[in-house]
Write a protein that holds these residues in place. Sequence first.
Motif, short mmCIF file in Angstrom:
data_model
loop_
_atom_site.label_atom_id
_atom_site.label_comp_id
_atom_site.label_asym_id
_atom_site.label_seq_id
_atom_site.Cartn_x
_atom_site.Cartn_y
_atom_site.Cartn_z
N ARG A 95 1.16 -1.31 0.57
CA ARG A 95 0.38 -0.11 0.41
C ARG A 95 1.09 0.80 0.23
O ARG A 95 0.86 2.15 -0.57
N ARG B 121 1.58 6.76 -6.88
CA ARG B 121 0.73 7.61 -6.77
C ARG B 121 0.81 8.80 -6.57
O ARG B 121 0.43 10.00 -7.34
N ASN B 122 1.54 9.15 -5.76
CA ASN B 122 2.38 10.60 -5.76
C ASN B 122 3.53 11.05 -6.41
O ASN B 122 3.52 12.30 -5.98
N GLN C 44 0.96 3.81 -2.95
CA GLN C 44 0.75 5.47 -2.40
C GLN C 44 1.98 6.35 -3.47
O GLN C 44 1.64 7.29 -3.68
#
Length: 120
Positions: free
Chosen positions: A9, A16-17, A13
């Motif tokens: 996870r 995604r960033n 993230q």
Amino acid sequence: MSNMYDNARELSQALRNSDEFQNLKSLHEQVENDEVAKRMLDNFRNIQLDLQQKQMQGQQPTEEEITQAQKQFEMVQQHEVISKLMEEEQRMSTIISDLNKIITEPLEDLYGVPEEGQGQ
């Protein structure tokens, strides 16, 4: 075991960033909001999908289909935003591939690297 999922996870993230993902997202939104660009890209991807499906079924595409695909590819490459989107998609694909190699290193260490040409 849950620690691995937490790490996954966190990696999700981080992806995604990342600048690469943010660039991809921005370009995707630009294409989605441009009716002409969206139609061009959708047409190109539909042609690609049709050719891939034929090949998977053992059928050879016709010269006309190949020519149509090449023309459509040239058109989308000339569209600045679509061209940038496709470049960023390729960059993201490379990152995902690199991450997959890192994640599967323990299995490769255990079982060895599969030889080229052998199915998985």
